[in-house]
Write an enzyme that holds these catalytic residues in place. Structure first.
Site, short mmCIF file in Angstrom:
data_model
loop_
_atom_site.label_atom_id
_atom_site.label_comp_id
_atom_site.label_asym_id
_atom_site.label_seq_id
_atom_site.Cartn_x
_atom_site.Cartn_y
_atom_site.Cartn_z
N TYR A 139 0.82 -1.21 0.00
CA TYR A 139 0.00 0.00 0.00
C TYR A 139 0.86 1.26 0.00
O TYR A 139 0.47 2.30 0.52
CB TYR A 139 -0.93 0.03 1.23
CG TYR A 139 -1.90 -1.12 1.36
CD1 TYR A 139 -2.06 -2.08 0.36
CD2 TYR A 139 -2.68 -1.25 2.50
CE1 TYR A 139 -2.96 -3.13 0.50
CE2 TYR A 139 -3.59 -2.29 2.65
CZ TYR A 139 -3.72 -3.23 1.65
OH TYR A 139 -4.62 -4.26 1.80
N LYS A 190 5.34 -14.20 2.57
CA LYS A 190 4.97 -15.14 1.50
C LYS A 190 6.21 -15.31 0.66
O LYS A 190 6.23 -15.05 -0.54
CB LYS A 190 3.78 -14.55 0.72
CG LYS A 190 3.20 -15.45 -0.34
CD LYS A 190 2.54 -16.71 0.20
CE LYS A 190 2.19 -17.65 -0.94
NZ LYS A 190 1.68 -18.95 -0.47
N ASP A 223 -0.76 -17.77 3.85
CA ASP A 223 -1.91 -18.65 3.61
C ASP A 223 -2.04 -19.69 4.74
O ASP A 223 -3.12 -19.93 5.27
CB ASP A 223 -1.83 -19.31 2.22
CG ASP A 223 -0.45 -19.88 1.90
OD1 ASP A 223 0.49 -19.66 2.68
OD2 ASP A 223 -0.32 -20.56 0.86
N ASP A 247 -3.48 -6.54 6.93
CA ASP A 247 -4.82 -5.98 6.71
C ASP A 247 -5.83 -7.14 6.68
O ASP A 247 -6.87 -7.11 7.37
CB ASP A 247 -4.82 -5.22 5.38
CG ASP A 247 -6.16 -4.60 5.06
OD1 ASP A 247 -7.00 -4.45 5.99
OD2 ASP A 247 -6.39 -4.25 3.89
N ASP A 251 -8.65 -8.53 9.82
CA ASP A 251 -10.11 -8.69 9.69
C ASP A 251 -10.53 -10.08 10.15
O ASP A 251 -11.54 -10.25 10.83
CB ASP A 251 -10.56 -8.48 8.23
CG ASP A 251 -11.04 -7.05 7.98
OD1 ASP A 251 -10.58 -6.14 8.70
OD2 ASP A 251 -11.86 -6.84 7.06
C1 IPM Z 1 -8.32 -1.13 7.83
C2 IPM Z 1 -9.28 -0.75 6.79
C3 IPM Z 1 -8.61 0.12 5.78
C4 IPM Z 1 -7.36 -0.56 5.34
C5 IPM Z 1 -9.52 0.41 4.61
C6 IPM Z 1 -10.63 1.34 5.00
C7 IPM Z 1 -8.79 0.86 3.40
O1 IPM Z 1 -9.81 -1.88 6.19
O2 IPM Z 1 -7.99 -0.28 8.65
O3 IPM Z 1 -7.85 -2.27 7.81
O4 IPM Z 1 -7.43 -1.71 4.93
O5 IPM Z 1 -6.29 -0.01 5.43
MG MG Z 2 -8.65 -3.52 6.43
#
Ligand code: IPM
Ligand code: MG
Length: 359
Positions: A139, A190, A223, A247, A251
């Site tokens: 990113y 990875k 993975d 990231d 989640d």
């Molecule tokens: C997070 C969020 C953000 C990210 C989004 C909103 C782009 O998902 O804080 O993980 O992935 O950086």
């Molecule tokens: Mg995120």
């Protein structure tokens, strides 16, 4: 007289306004109970509404103004009327990169009374902190798009990994692991498929590791890491990974802890040259915006992280205990946690529990 801590509040988009208002209420109630804690908030109206009115997500001198604060409390960025990459890069990433908040820290725990989706897994078995590289990697924002609309159009996102960037996040993760009872770090890459930068990660890990003989560290491919998180949660403690990998893993971690609605984040500039930023993980959640049912716990827990970062361990602990009192009672929870309570009711419940929680 204690020096007031200056907090920049940026509600942003979607449910950001609702949860940040709740967070400010709780923090102010906490400050009333804590003689040594004084907080001064300034609100910034930046976000997608601001973009639609002014053509930019934040003011041109926004970063310079934020530098004057001790910390930033952020809601979310993202609105169906504005392309996501515009809202993200115009505000949240502009702040993270501009204030060199390179360490993104995401604790995951099963709070008392909250049942996660993993059968039979106890709170003692699921207690992790994910450290996400937050300034470069996949990113980094480098790349381009040429020949738009033609058949030979090309889109390129370049992942940038620097020795300095990788070494500093690994050191940060080792230090964090050292401060926890298990003293264990899992480094995720990875490096079988990504044979350049991720192999460099592994090599730098081997170098840095030598300075932390008291921390046990191991390596996982991303993975395989997803299955380990689900099948052997107790085998993990601190986890460090690149921007993209962490990231996704964070989640998953948030879901495994019961709800995305409770997960907090700190975007840290560990050297404290710039203010750090604290935000719930959940995002703008437009589907529930304005309904008054957003879970404010992700923001409250982020506020706990903010207080810890600002050297306020006592008040931070008191707020965390108040949150846990409310989750443990289980009577006042928002719908994402299976309850029927509103944001306001959870906020009042936590404020009520503050009185009974000592610092
Ligand atoms: C997070 C969020 C953000 C990210 C989004 C909103 C782009 O998902 O804080 O993980 O992935 O950086
Ligand atoms: Mg995120």
């Amino acid at each position: 007289m204690t020096q007031p801590l200056r907090i920049a509040a940026i509600p942003g988009d979607g449910i950001g306004g609702e949860v940040i208002a709740a967070g400010v209420d709780v923090l102010q109630a906490l400050a009333e109970l804590e003689p040594g804690l004084e907080l001064r908030f300034e609100h910034f109206p930046w976000g997608s509404d601001y973009y639609l009115a002014h053509g930019r997500m934040m003011d041109a001198d926004g970063l310079a103004r934020l530098r004057a604060f001790d910390a930033i409390l952020f809601g979310s960025a993202g609105d169906p009327r504005v392309p996501d990459h515009v809202s993200l890069w115009g505000l949240r990433l502009a702040i993270c990169q501009g204030l060199d908040q390179y360490a993104n820290v995401r604790p995951t725990r099963l709070l008392p009374g909250i049942e996660g989706p993993l059968r039979g897994v106890t709170a003692a078995e699921l207690d992790w902190v994910i450290v996400r590289e937050n300034s470069e990697g996949e990113y980094a924002g480098a790349g381009g798009r040429v020949h738009q609309g033609f058949g030979h159009e090309v889109g390129i996102d370049v992942s940038i990994m620097t020795r300095e960037g990788v070494a500093r996040i690994l050191r940060f993760a080792f230090e964090l692991a050292r401060s926890r009872p298990k003293r264990q770090l899992t480094v995720v890459t990875k490096s079988n498929a990504q044979r350049h930068a991720m192999v460099m990660w592994d090599a730098i890990h081997d170098e840095v590791k030598a300075d932390y003989p008291d921390v046990a560290s191991d390596r996982m491919l991303v993975d395989a890491m997803t299955t380990r998180m689900v099948l052997k949660p107790a085998s993990l403690d601190v986890i460090v990974a690149s921007n993209l990998h962490a990231d996704i893993l964070s989640d998953l971690a948030a879901a495994l802890s019961g709800s995305l609605g409770i997960a907090p984040t700190a975007n840290l500039n560990p050297e404290r040259r710039f203010p750090s930023m604290f935000e719930p993980i959940h995002g703008s959640a437009f589907d529930i915006m304005g309904k008054g049912i957003a879970n404010p716990i992700g923001t409250f827990w982020s506020a706990v992280m903010m207080l810890e970062h600002l050297g306020q361990a006592g008040p931070a602990g008191r707020l965390m205990r108040a949150i846990e009192t409310v989750t443990e009672r289980g009577e006042v929870l928002t719908p994402d946690l299976g309850g029927e309570a509103t944001t306001a009711a959870v906020t009042q419940a936590v404020i009520g529990a503050l009185a009974g929680a000592n610092s």
